[in-house]
Design a protein around this motif. Structure first.
Motif, PDB file in Angstrom:
ATOM      1  N   GLY A 101     -24.788 -17.580   7.979  1.00 37.82           N
ATOM      2  CA  GLY A 101     -25.003 -16.253   7.427  1.00 37.82           C
ATOM      3  C   GLY A 101     -25.945 -15.403   8.266  1.00 37.82           C
ATOM      4  N   PRO A 102     -27.051 -14.919   7.688  1.00 43.24           N
ATOM      5  CA  PRO A 102     -27.967 -14.020   8.405  1.00 43.24           C
ATOM      6  C   PRO A 102     -28.447 -14.571   9.739  1.00 43.24           C
ATOM      7  CG  PRO A 102     -28.524 -14.092   6.086  1.00 43.24           C
ATOM      8  CD  PRO A 102     -27.465 -15.130   6.299  1.00 43.24           C
ATOM      9  N   TYR A 103     -28.633 -15.890   9.824  1.00 45.07           N
ATOM     10  CA  TYR A 103     -29.050 -16.492  11.095  1.00 45.07           C
ATOM     11  C   TYR A 103     -28.018 -16.217  12.190  1.00 45.07           C
ATOM     12  CZ  TYR A 103     -29.031 -19.987  14.747  1.00 45.07           C
ATOM     13  OH  TYR A 103     -28.956 -20.592  15.974  1.00 45.07           O
ATOM     14  N   VAL A 104     -26.755 -16.459  11.875  1.00 40.49           N
ATOM     15  CA  VAL A 104     -25.684 -16.265  12.852  1.00 40.49           C
ATOM     16  C   VAL A 104     -25.615 -14.797  13.271  1.00 40.49           C
ATOM     17  CG1 VAL A 104     -23.183 -16.342  13.184  1.00 40.49           C
ATOM     18  CG2 VAL A 104     -24.334 -18.234  12.050  1.00 40.49           C
ATOM     19  N   TYR A 105     -25.702 -13.884  12.291  1.00 45.49           N
ATOM     20  CA  TYR A 105     -25.561 -12.464  12.592  1.00 45.49           C
ATOM     21  C   TYR A 105     -26.740 -11.962  13.431  1.00 45.49           C
ATOM     22  CZ  TYR A 105     -22.768 -13.279   8.376  1.00 45.49           C
ATOM     23  OH  TYR A 105     -21.919 -13.793   7.444  1.00 45.49           O
ATOM     24  N   ALA A 106     -27.966 -12.370  13.088  1.00 45.59           N
ATOM     25  CA  ALA A 106     -29.149 -11.920  13.821  1.00 45.59           C
ATOM     26  C   ALA A 106     -29.136 -12.459  15.245  1.00 45.59           C
ATOM     27  CB  ALA A 106     -30.419 -12.359  13.083  1.00 45.59           C
ATOM     28  N   ARG A 107     -28.754 -13.721  15.418  1.00 49.64           N
ATOM     29  CA  ARG A 107     -28.747 -14.317  16.750  1.00 49.64           C
ATOM     30  C   ARG A 107     -27.674 -13.685  17.622  1.00 49.64           C
ATOM     31  NH1 ARG A 107     -26.393 -19.112  19.216  1.00 49.64           N
ATOM     32  NH2 ARG A 107     -27.735 -19.784  20.922  1.00 49.64           N
ATOM     33  N   ALA A 108     -26.509 -13.388  17.039  1.00 51.09           N
ATOM     34  CA  ALA A 108     -25.433 -12.776  17.817  1.00 51.09           C
ATOM     35  C   ALA A 108     -25.841 -11.399  18.317  1.00 51.09           C
ATOM     36  CB  ALA A 108     -24.171 -12.673  16.963  1.00 51.09           C
ATOM     37  N   ALA A 109     -26.595 -10.659  17.502  1.00 54.83           N
ATOM     38  CA  ALA A 109     -26.963  -9.299  17.871  1.00 54.83           C
ATOM     39  C   ALA A 109     -28.210  -9.237  18.739  1.00 54.83           C
ATOM     40  CB  ALA A 109     -27.163  -8.455  16.610  1.00 54.83           C
ATOM     41  N   PHE A 110     -29.227 -10.053  18.429  1.00 54.52           N
ATOM     42  CA  PHE A 110     -30.537  -9.862  19.039  1.00 54.52           C
ATOM     43  C   PHE A 110     -31.075 -11.081  19.796  1.00 54.52           C
ATOM     44  CE2 PHE A 110     -30.549  -7.429  14.936  1.00 54.52           C
ATOM     45  CZ  PHE A 110     -30.228  -6.206  15.507  1.00 54.52           C
ATOM     46  N   GLY A 111     -30.362 -12.185  19.773  1.00 48.22           N
ATOM     47  CA  GLY A 111     -30.807 -13.334  20.530  1.00 48.22           C
ATOM     48  C   GLY A 111     -31.459 -14.421  19.701  1.00 48.22           C
ATOM     49  N   ASP A 112     -31.940 -15.461  20.397  1.00 45.49           N
ATOM     50  CA  ASP A 112     -32.449 -16.664  19.744  1.00 45.49           C
ATOM     51  C   ASP A 112     -33.637 -16.407  18.819  1.00 45.49           C
ATOM     52  OD1 ASP A 112     -30.549 -18.189  20.936  1.00 45.49           O
ATOM     53  OD2 ASP A 112     -31.854 -19.054  22.470  1.00 45.49           O
ATOM     54  N   PHE A 113     -34.581 -15.588  19.267  1.00 46.80           N
ATOM     55  CA  PHE A 113     -35.820 -15.429  18.503  1.00 46.80           C
ATOM     56  C   PHE A 113     -35.543 -14.794  17.140  1.00 46.80           C
ATOM     57  CE2 PHE A 113     -39.880 -13.130  17.574  1.00 46.80           C
ATOM     58  CZ  PHE A 113     -40.627 -14.262  17.303  1.00 46.80           C
ATOM     59  N   ALA A 114     -34.747 -13.748  17.115  1.00 51.73           N
ATOM     60  CA  ALA A 114     -34.405 -13.101  15.846  1.00 51.73           C
ATOM     61  C   ALA A 114     -33.633 -14.060  14.951  1.00 51.73           C
ATOM     62  CB  ALA A 114     -33.589 -11.838  16.092  1.00 51.73           C
ATOM     63  N   GLY A 115     -32.716 -14.828  15.563  1.00 49.32           N
ATOM     64  CA  GLY A 115     -31.965 -15.801  14.767  1.00 49.32           C
ATOM     65  C   GLY A 115     -32.877 -16.843  14.167  1.00 49.32           C
ATOM     66  N   PHE A 116     -33.825 -17.343  14.971  1.00 48.54           N
ATOM     67  CA  PHE A 116     -34.762 -18.338  14.459  1.00 48.54           C
ATOM     68  C   PHE A 116     -35.588 -17.776  13.311  1.00 48.54           C
ATOM     69  CE2 PHE A 116     -39.027 -20.088  14.274  1.00 48.54           C
ATOM     70  CZ  PHE A 116     -38.761 -21.441  14.096  1.00 48.54           C
ATOM     71  N   LEU A 117     -36.093 -16.548  13.434  1.00 51.25           N
ATOM     72  CA  LEU A 117     -36.888 -15.958  12.347  1.00 51.25           C
ATOM     73  C   LEU A 117     -36.079 -15.862  11.059  1.00 51.25           C
ATOM     74  CD1 LEU A 117     -38.976 -13.061  13.959  1.00 51.25           C
ATOM     75  CD2 LEU A 117     -39.768 -15.305  13.168  1.00 51.25           C
ATOM     76  N   ALA A 118     -34.806 -15.491  11.175  1.00 50.75           N
ATOM     77  CA  ALA A 118     -33.950 -15.418   9.986  1.00 50.75           C
ATOM     78  C   ALA A 118     -33.795 -16.802   9.357  1.00 50.75           C
ATOM     79  CB  ALA A 118     -32.582 -14.845  10.358  1.00 50.75           C
ATOM     80  N   ALA A 119     -33.557 -17.821  10.196  1.00 52.81           N
ATOM     81  CA  ALA A 119     -33.376 -19.183   9.680  1.00 52.81           C
ATOM     82  C   ALA A 119     -34.673 -19.718   9.078  1.00 52.81           C
ATOM     83  CB  ALA A 119     -32.902 -20.103  10.807  1.00 52.81           C
ATOM     84  N   TRP A 120     -35.793 -19.512   9.757  1.00 56.43           N
ATOM     85  CA  TRP A 120     -37.087 -20.013   9.293  1.00 56.43           C
ATOM     86  C   TRP A 120     -37.472 -19.372   7.963  1.00 56.43           C
ATOM     87  CZ3 TRP A 120     -40.380 -23.826  10.481  1.00 56.43           C
ATOM     88  CH2 TRP A 120     -41.705 -23.725  10.040  1.00 56.43           C
ATOM     89  N   ALA A 121     -37.362 -18.045   7.881  1.00 61.66           N
ATOM     90  CA  ALA A 121     -37.735 -17.333   6.663  1.00 61.66           C
ATOM     91  C   ALA A 121     -36.842 -17.744   5.499  1.00 61.66           C
ATOM     92  CB  ALA A 121     -37.656 -15.822   6.885  1.00 61.66           C
TER      93      ALA A 121
END
Length: 484
Positions: A101-121
């Motif tokens: 979900g949000p992890y996949v979308y954030a990482r696809a758009a903005f890279g690893d760091f944004a994806g990690f923050l979405a997954a962590w939060a």
């Protein structure tokens, strides 16, 4: 937004064969068998609805009654925001239908760091919320079976409420789906009884004033909305589990919108029915508004027992769904090397290691709460989760804005550009409203949790760089193997 539009999806990754049906695709080891089963539209919809509707619905009418019936306006405004967010998730899942979900979308758009923050939060949100939900469920269980007389008896009951849904998850997605569908039906039955039955016993004299207090009506809408804001957390449920949904490009969006709309209908009708069957002065001081409504409609004193049973079923079903979600986002991040590799282990369609870690952490937090003999620990942490939950929401809506602004024909349907943009802006405003409603203390504590995640990311990113697997394109995730 038309979630099943004719815009063609982006070219599939080499690992997938688009001509093959979802059920026939090769799945990772340990992810097949008779206990692993993909969710159809009904179960995916039940996952969304069941995760949105927890136990709070049984107290909401009394919580907003002091503001008057103007609180129903706040419900309406929030419903529009939640449905806009649901439409955004549906559109994103149509473009990238993988677990996370949000992890996949954030990482696809903005890279690893944004994806990690979405997954962590999101991970923090799920396991802390599970602990708090289990403790709250014990309060309803106490109406049926006295358990609160002794602190450790109540603690054992709270642990049992957490571990039973976890065992269903360990058994496989087949059983998770069955429990979710049954519990959603059982929780809807009493809620619809009050929502629909209340219309036949509705008395406008019970409604009380439209607006109470000396402030403006707009201020009252905002104040009541701050209480109601978090009632819609869970709209992302189908998107997070997209890899376990049959035909996800089509069904995730539909399940998200239908599930959110169904929850909104129950919220609105249920609250209106309670307002119309229980006198306003009594409702303001009520500790069990649905029980009072049942007693007012049918007489007798059995309403409290019936509502307690319904609330217990509701919370158990909610825990069942949230336990699965708590493992899905770390699973997706672990497949990309952004979470420890153990989180990528799957058995019978379920990331069992993630489920185990989540239920253990939630259990430890529960034991600490009862050992301390105070609810203050939970009060602080639950407020934190109201903030951390908005982080993946904001990143997901930002990802959709990124795609819309890019103008790429493979990502944007030009015929729906204006409509999608308006929906995304509304969803972003709703997410920002959630942040504001969390309060200063929650935002402060939540940022500390996020900064702790930054340290974890530093270690994981260093390991990725050491193995040479850290390249990430903004056109999409580096690893397309999440699809199950």
């Amino acid at each position: 937004m038309h979630v099943t539009g004719t815009v063609p999806p982006p070219a599939p990754a080499p690992q997938e064969t688009p001509a093959a049906p979802a059920e026939a695709r090769q799945t990772p080891a340990g992810d097949s068998g008779r206990h692993a089963r993909r969710f159809g539209l009904p179960v995916a919809t039940a996952l969304v609805t069941g995760n949105i509707i927890g136990g709070g619905i049984f107290l909401l009418p009394a919580s907003v009654a002091p503001f008057g019936t103007v609180s129903l306006v706040a419900f309406g405004v929030l419903t529009l925001g939640a449905i806009a967010l649901a439409l955004v998730f549906g559109r994103l899942a149509e473009r990238d239908p993988r677990t996370g979900g949000p992890y996949v979308y954030a990482r696809a758009a903005f890279g690893d760091f944004a994806g990690f923050l979405a997954a962590w939060a999101y991970w923090i949100t799920t396991w802390v919320s599970n602990a708090a939900l289990a403790v709250a469920a014990v309060g309803y269980l106490d109406v049926l079976i006295p358990v609160n007389d002794h602190r450790w008896t109540a603690c054992l009951a709270a642990l049992a409420v957490q571990w039973l849904p976890a065992l269903a998850n360990f058994a496989g997605t087949r059983y998770v789906g069955a429990v979710q569908l049954v519990s959603t039906v059982l929780k809807f039955a009493p809620l619809l009884l009050v929502a629909v039955g209340g219309l036949f016993f509705f008395d406008a004299d019970n409604l009380g004033p439209f607006h109470t207090g000396d402030g403006s009506a707009i201020g009252a809408v905002s104040a009541s909305a701050a209480i109601l804001l978090f009632s819609y957390l869970g709209v992302e449920s189908a998107a997070v589990s997209a890899g376990e949904v049959r035909n996800p490009r089509r069904n995730v969006g539909r399940a998200t919108v239908i599930g959110t709309a169904g929850a909104a209908l129950v919220y609105l009708l249920g609250t209106l029915a309670v307002f119309g069957t229980v006198a306003h002065d009594d409702l303001v001081d009520s500790t069990a508004p649905f029980s009072d409504a049942v007693n007012a409609m049918f007489g007798g004193g059995w309403g409290g027992w019936a509502v307690a049973l319904a609330a217990l079923v509701s919370m158990t079903g909610c825990l069942n769904g949230w336990t699965l979600l708590s493992a899905q986002t770390p699973y997706a991040a672990a497949k990309d090397g952004l979470f420890p590799a153990a989180f990528a282990r799957k058995r019978r369609g379920v990331p069992t290691f993630g489920v185990g870690v989540t239920v253990v952490l939630a259990s430890l937090l529960t034991v600490y709460n009862y050992a301390a003999g105070t609810a203050k620990v939970f009060e602080v942490l639950v407020l934190v989760t109201t903030f951390t939950a908005t982080v993946p929401y904001l990143l997901a809506t930002a990802a959709q804005l990124f795609h819309l602004a890019s103008g790429r024909r493979d990502l944007v349907d030009r015929r729906r550009l204006v409509r999608d943009t308006v929906v995304t802006v509304v969803a972003a405003a709703f997410s920002m409203w959630l942040v504001a409603g969390a309060g200063y203390a929650a935002v402060y504590q939540g940022v500390l949790f996020l900064f702790a995640g930054v340290l974890v990311y530093a270690v994981m990113a260093a390991r990725l760089r050491g193995t040479g697997n850290c390249a990430t394109s903004h056109d999409g995730p580096a690893d397309a193997s999440h699809s199950t």
